[in-house]
Every structure is written in structure tokens, then in C-alpha cells.
Scaffold this motif. Structure first.
Motif, PDB file in Angstrom:
ATOM      1  N   ILE A  60       0.812  -1.217   0.000  1.00 25.31           N
ATOM      2  CA  ILE A  60       0.000   0.000   0.000  1.00 25.31           C
ATOM      3  C   ILE A  60       0.849   1.273   0.000  1.00 25.31           C
ATOM      4  O   ILE A  60       0.317   2.361  -0.210  1.00 25.31           O
ATOM      5  N   ALA A  61       2.164   1.117   0.208  1.00 23.80           N
ATOM      6  CA  ALA A  61       3.028   2.287   0.416  1.00 23.80           C
ATOM      7  C   ALA A  61       2.944   3.307  -0.721  1.00 23.80           C
ATOM      8  O   ALA A  61       2.904   4.508  -0.479  1.00 23.80           O
ATOM      9  N   GLY A  62       2.915   2.822  -1.959  1.00 24.12           N
ATOM     10  CA  GLY A  62       2.958   3.761  -3.081  1.00 24.12           C
ATOM     11  C   GLY A  62       1.613   3.965  -3.759  1.00 24.12           C
ATOM     12  O   GLY A  62       1.549   4.544  -4.848  1.00 24.12           O
ATOM     13  N   ALA A  63       0.531   3.495  -3.116  1.00 20.13           N
ATOM     14  CA  ALA A  63      -0.771   3.509  -3.784  1.00 20.13           C
ATOM     15  C   ALA A  63      -1.471   4.865  -3.670  1.00 20.13           C
ATOM     16  O   ALA A  63      -1.327   5.577  -2.685  1.00 20.13           O
ATOM     17  N   ASP A  64      -2.229   5.202  -4.732  1.00 20.90           N
ATOM     18  CA  ASP A  64      -3.046   6.420  -4.723  1.00 20.90           C
ATOM     19  C   ASP A  64      -4.459   6.108  -4.254  1.00 20.90           C
ATOM     20  O   ASP A  64      -5.154   6.956  -3.730  1.00 20.90           O
ATOM     21  N   ARG A  65      -4.887   4.881  -4.529  1.00 17.16           N
ATOM     22  CA  ARG A  65      -6.230   4.494  -4.096  1.00 17.16           C
ATOM     23  C   ARG A  65      -6.267   2.990  -3.846  1.00 17.16           C
ATOM     24  O   ARG A  65      -5.406   2.261  -4.329  1.00 17.16           O
ATOM     25  N   ALA A  66      -7.256   2.566  -3.064  1.00 11.03           N
ATOM     26  CA  ALA A  66      -7.309   1.156  -2.665  1.00 11.03           C
ATOM     27  C   ALA A  66      -8.664   0.548  -2.991  1.00 11.03           C
ATOM     28  O   ALA A  66      -9.690   1.210  -2.933  1.00 11.03           O
TER      29      ALA A  66
ATOM     30  N   ALA B  65      -3.529   4.827   7.038  1.00 12.49           N
ATOM     31  CA  ALA B  65      -2.352   5.079   6.202  1.00 12.49           C
ATOM     32  C   ALA B  65      -2.619   6.184   5.169  1.00 12.49           C
ATOM     33  O   ALA B  65      -1.799   6.419   4.282  1.00 12.49           O
ATOM     34  N   GLY B  66      -3.771   6.819   5.264  1.00  8.48           N
ATOM     35  CA  GLY B  66      -4.073   7.932   4.362  1.00  8.48           C
ATOM     36  C   GLY B  66      -4.776   7.535   3.079  1.00  8.48           C
ATOM     37  O   GLY B  66      -5.029   8.378   2.226  1.00  8.48           O
ATOM     38  N   LEU B  67      -5.083   6.236   2.922  1.00  6.60           N
ATOM     39  CA  LEU B  67      -5.830   5.802   1.731  1.00  6.60           C
ATOM     40  C   LEU B  67      -7.323   5.819   2.084  1.00  6.60           C
ATOM     41  O   LEU B  67      -7.923   4.794   2.421  1.00  6.60           O
ATOM     42  N   ASN B  68      -7.894   7.010   2.014  1.00  2.58           N
ATOM     43  CA  ASN B  68      -9.268   7.183   2.466  1.00  2.58           C
ATOM     44  C   ASN B  68     -10.266   6.672   1.438  1.00  2.58           C
ATOM     45  O   ASN B  68      -9.995   6.641   0.257  1.00  2.58           O
ATOM     46  N   GLU B  69     -11.415   6.308   1.954  1.00  2.00           N
ATOM     47  CA  GLU B  69     -12.533   5.845   1.128  1.00  2.00           C
ATOM     48  C   GLU B  69     -12.145   4.773   0.106  1.00  2.00           C
ATOM     49  O   GLU B  69     -12.279   4.976  -1.103  1.00  2.00           O
ATOM     50  N   PRO B  70     -11.656   3.643   0.578  1.00  2.00           N
ATOM     51  CA  PRO B  70     -11.400   2.549  -0.356  1.00  2.00           C
ATOM     52  C   PRO B  70     -12.722   2.041  -0.937  1.00  2.00           C
ATOM     53  O   PRO B  70     -13.770   2.174  -0.310  1.00  2.00           O
ATOM     54  N   ASP B  71     -12.655   1.486  -2.141  1.00  2.00           N
ATOM     55  CA  ASP B  71     -13.847   0.915  -2.783  1.00  2.00           C
ATOM     56  C   ASP B  71     -13.912  -0.578  -2.493  1.00  2.00           C
ATOM     57  O   ASP B  71     -12.890  -1.213  -2.256  1.00  2.00           O
ATOM     58  N   LEU B  72     -15.115  -1.127  -2.577  1.00  2.00           N
ATOM     59  CA  LEU B  72     -15.305  -2.535  -2.247  1.00  2.00           C
ATOM     60  C   LEU B  72     -15.743  -3.355  -3.460  1.00  2.00           C
ATOM     61  O   LEU B  72     -16.574  -2.917  -4.252  1.00  2.00           O
ATOM     62  N   ILE B  73     -15.151  -4.538  -3.585  1.00  2.00           N
ATOM     63  CA  ILE B  73     -15.652  -5.520  -4.550  1.00  2.00           C
ATOM     64  C   ILE B  73     -16.140  -6.729  -3.758  1.00  2.00           C
ATOM     65  O   ILE B  73     -15.416  -7.267  -2.921  1.00  2.00           O
ATOM     66  N   ILE B  74     -17.386  -7.111  -3.988  1.00  2.00           N
ATOM     67  CA  ILE B  74     -17.911  -8.317  -3.355  1.00  2.00           C
ATOM     68  C   ILE B  74     -17.776  -9.450  -4.360  1.00  2.00           C
ATOM     69  O   ILE B  74     -18.345  -9.410  -5.444  1.00  2.00           O
ATOM     70  N   ASN B  75     -16.981 -10.437  -3.993  1.00  2.00           N
ATOM     71  CA  ASN B  75     -16.650 -11.523  -4.905  1.00  2.00           C
ATOM     72  C   ASN B  75     -17.398 -12.798  -4.521  1.00  2.00           C
ATOM     73  O   ASN B  75     -17.721 -12.989  -3.355  1.00  2.00           O
ATOM     74  N   ARG B  76     -17.641 -13.642  -5.494  1.00  2.00           N
ATOM     75  CA  ARG B  76     -18.234 -14.963  -5.268  1.00  2.00           C
ATOM     76  C   ARG B  76     -19.623 -14.916  -4.653  1.00  2.00           C
ATOM     77  O   ARG B  76     -19.966 -15.730  -3.796  1.00  2.00           O
TER      78      ARG B  76
END
Lengths: 93, 265
Positions: free
Chosen positions: B132-138, B162-173
């Protein structure tokens, strides 16, 4: 017979395993999310002392702040021994 | 300048790597230049899911330590010209790369690519921190199970810390038939609990097993339901406004018959 009818016309809501899953998840997350760091708890204590001291004289050493998780709800429980009531708030301004 | 997106989940086995392979392939199919970065050092899998396992010469640890140039370690996809893979090392462990090195690597990659998709290892230890260190979004992947949603909740907390606010969710399976019977948590149940935005819902699909066997992401298969869901997710990532697929319970003749003569237990 009643059981058979219930099966035929769909079982009651609470029986469905999805509702069991949701309820278990809700409970486990209440516990997970309240694992607050000691550092934050300490800061919270200090702020509480600051606010309450404006109105009451309290025994700071006897102050206890904890999270209590009972009956499916989370509560912040503080035990604050009062030494003396302050007569007026304005006097200490 | 591109965007660095980390795909994470906390719990293992929910489909992170499959999601990375399919989103990446989907984005490349839309014409974007994409690089997939496998940060699961010691347990590399993304190469196999993409069918690129025989082409690896250098890996992420070689790049981080300067044993090769970044360009030398990038493997071009067999099918799509604008899709690349930076594989994980198989013999080292998670400490072989530092957070600083990851930030530097992501910075370099996003200069050359529209999308840098990072496959995060399971867990919340150093491997997660590196990923996650170099990520802009999660993007957080979960399945409709208590353990997976619980871990997703924990990971969302760590991402936000860690400052990655408002991550998006994928519901799998998701299995629409089980949701209909009341035996699986539904989309709304999970969104309600996690309080995040939904990026997509991927139905359980046998085609995923088949496509993974072949090393060809399902997103390229027009008959696959999961592939369709991944195509939509890729488009949503680029900013297209595509409604979430409403998954109909596909009951089949036998189930329908059983319903007619009496309710299933």
C-alpha cells in the motif's frame, strides 16, 4: 404439522442463516472496532479531566475509563471520584 | 501520470489475484496501458493466473535492489500489447523490499503507465504495508462470509490510517440463488456493515476455475458472468458510470421443478 407449514410457506426470518451471519458479524466488529490504542485512551482521559475539572474537583488518580461491551452494545464507562463540588463555574474562569 | 491502485483484502483466498488479473486485463482491453505488480513475495501467483509463468527472468526484488533495470523485469502479456506484469520473487520473503523502495517503484511505473495495479499479499504485516506504500487508491475485495467481511473491516481501518481514504469494495463470489434463499449475506447487508462505496459485485462462476486452469483471465471470455462483472468494474475504474449488475438467481429447470412440487428445505 406446524413445522411442515412453516417450511412450506418459508421459514421465519430469524432462522435464515444470513441473519445469523449478520448478527455474528455485527458483534465481532463491535469488539474489533473498540480495540482502541492505549495512547488514545490516555489522551481521552486527559481531555475528560480537563473538561470535568472546570465544574468539579475530582480525584485524577482514581479516574477509570474503560470500554464495556455488554448486551450487544458498546459503552464508554468512566468512574470519576469527586472530591468536591465547585460552587460556581464562573469563579474559575 | 497514471494511477496506482492496490487490491487488498486482509483474508486470503477471497480472489485478490484473480481480481487483479481480470481488472488489469479489462483495463488493457479498453486501450489503457497497464502494469500489474505482484507484491506477494515468496508466494507468487499472478504470473500463473495470467499464463506468463514461463517468461519470468527478473522480478520485483531484482528491480528494488538494482540487479536489473525496471524495463528488463517487465513481462509483456501474450494477448494484449498494453498489459505488463512485474512478477514477485519466489525465493525471498516480504522483507526483501522496503516501503521506500515500493514508493519509488510506483512513482516510476506511473510515469509510463495509465494504471499500476498492485496485488497485495494476504495479512496485515510488512507485505501489506509494502503493497500500500505507493498507492493512490485502494480496492478491498471480500466475499459474503463473516470472516472475510471482518478482515475487510480491519483492512479498511488500516488503509484509512495510512491515508488511503474511502477505499472501494468488490464483493466476490456472490451466489444469487443462496442470497434468494436467505442463506448468504446480500450486497446491502455488507455495504451497510462496512460503510464503503461499492465498485462491483462478481458472481460465483465456474468459468473462473476454467480460465485460471488455462491462464486466461475470464474478462476476455464473453460467456462468463464473472468476466462480465470484471469488464464493468474495469470501466467503473476509468470513471464510466455503469450500474451494478442485478444478479438474478439462475435456478435451472430442476430447481424450478422442485419449487413447483414443494419448497426445498
Amino acid at each position: 404439522m406446524l413445522e411442515l407449514l412453516q417450511r412450506l410457506f418459508g421459514r421465519d426470518e430469524a432462522d435464515k442463516s444470513k441473519n445469523v451471519a449478520k448478527e455474528r458479524l455485527r458483534l465481532v466488529l463491535v469488539q474489533d472496532r473498540c480495540s482502541i490504542s492505549p495512547h488514545i485512551l490516555e489522551a481521552l482521559k486527559e481531555d475528560m479531566i480537563g473538561v470535568i475539572s472546570k465544574y468539579l474537583e475530582i480525584d485524577e488518580k482514581g479516574l477509570e475509563v474503560n470500554f464495556n461491551n455488554e448486551d450487544n452494545c458498546l459503552a464508554l464507562v468512566a468512574s470519576i471520584p469527586i472530591v468536591r463540588m465547585k460552587r460556581t463555574y464562573n469563579e474559575n474562569k | 501520470m497514471g494511477e496506482v491502485i492496490v487490491i487488498t483484502s486482509g483474508k486470503g483466498g477471497v480472489g485478490k489475484t484473480t481480481t487483479v488479473a481480470n481488472i488489469g486485463t479489462g483495463l488493457a482491453k479498453e486501450g489503457y496501458s497497464v502494469v500489474l505488480v505482484d507484491t506477494d513475495i515468496g508466494l507468487r501467483n499472478l504470473d500463473v493466473v495470467l499464463g506468463l509463468e514461463n517468461r519470468i527472468v527478473y522480478d520485483i526484488v531484482d528491480v528494488a535492489n538494482g540487479h536489473c533495470r525496471l524495463k528488463q523485469a517487465l513481462i509483456r502479456d501474450k494477448r494484449l500489447e498494453s498489459l505488463y506484469l512485474l512478477p514477485a520473487a519466489q525465493t525471498k520473503d516480504k522483507t526483501a523490499v522496503t516501503e521506500e523502495q515500493m514508493k519509488e517503484l510506483c512513482q516510476k511505473l506511473k510515469e509510463d503507465f495509465d494504471y499500476v495495479i498492485i496485488d497485495c499479499p494476504a495479512g496485515i504485516e510488512q507485505g501489506f504495508k509494502n503493497a500500500i506504500a505507493g498507492a493512490d487508491r485502494a480496492v478491498v475485495v471480500t466475499t459474503p462470509e463473516v470472516a472475510a467481511v471482518r478482515d475487510a473491516d480491519r483492512v479498511i481501518g488500516l488503509l484509512e490510517a495510512a491515508g488511503l481514504n474511502e477505499p472501494d469494495l468488490i464483493i466476490n463470489r456472490l451466489r444469487p440463488d443462496m442470497v434468494k434463499q436467505g442463506n448468504m449475506m446480500d450486497i446491502d447487508d455488507i455495504i451497510d456493515i462496512l460503510a464503503v462505496d461499492l465498485l462491483g459485485v462478481v458472481p460465483e462462476d465456474e468459468m473462473i476455475v476454467i480460465s485460471t486452469n488455462k491462464g486466461e483471465p475470464a474478462v476476455l471470455d464473453s460467456r462468463s458472468n464473472a468476466g462480465e462483472a470484471y469488464r464493468n468494474i474495469a470501466k467503473r475504474i476509468t470513471g464510466e458510470d455503469i450500474p451494478i449488475m442485478l444478479l438474478e438467481a439462475n435456478e435451472g429447470i430442476m430447481a424450478l421443478f422442485k419449487r413447483l412440487i414443494g419448497r426445498k428445505k
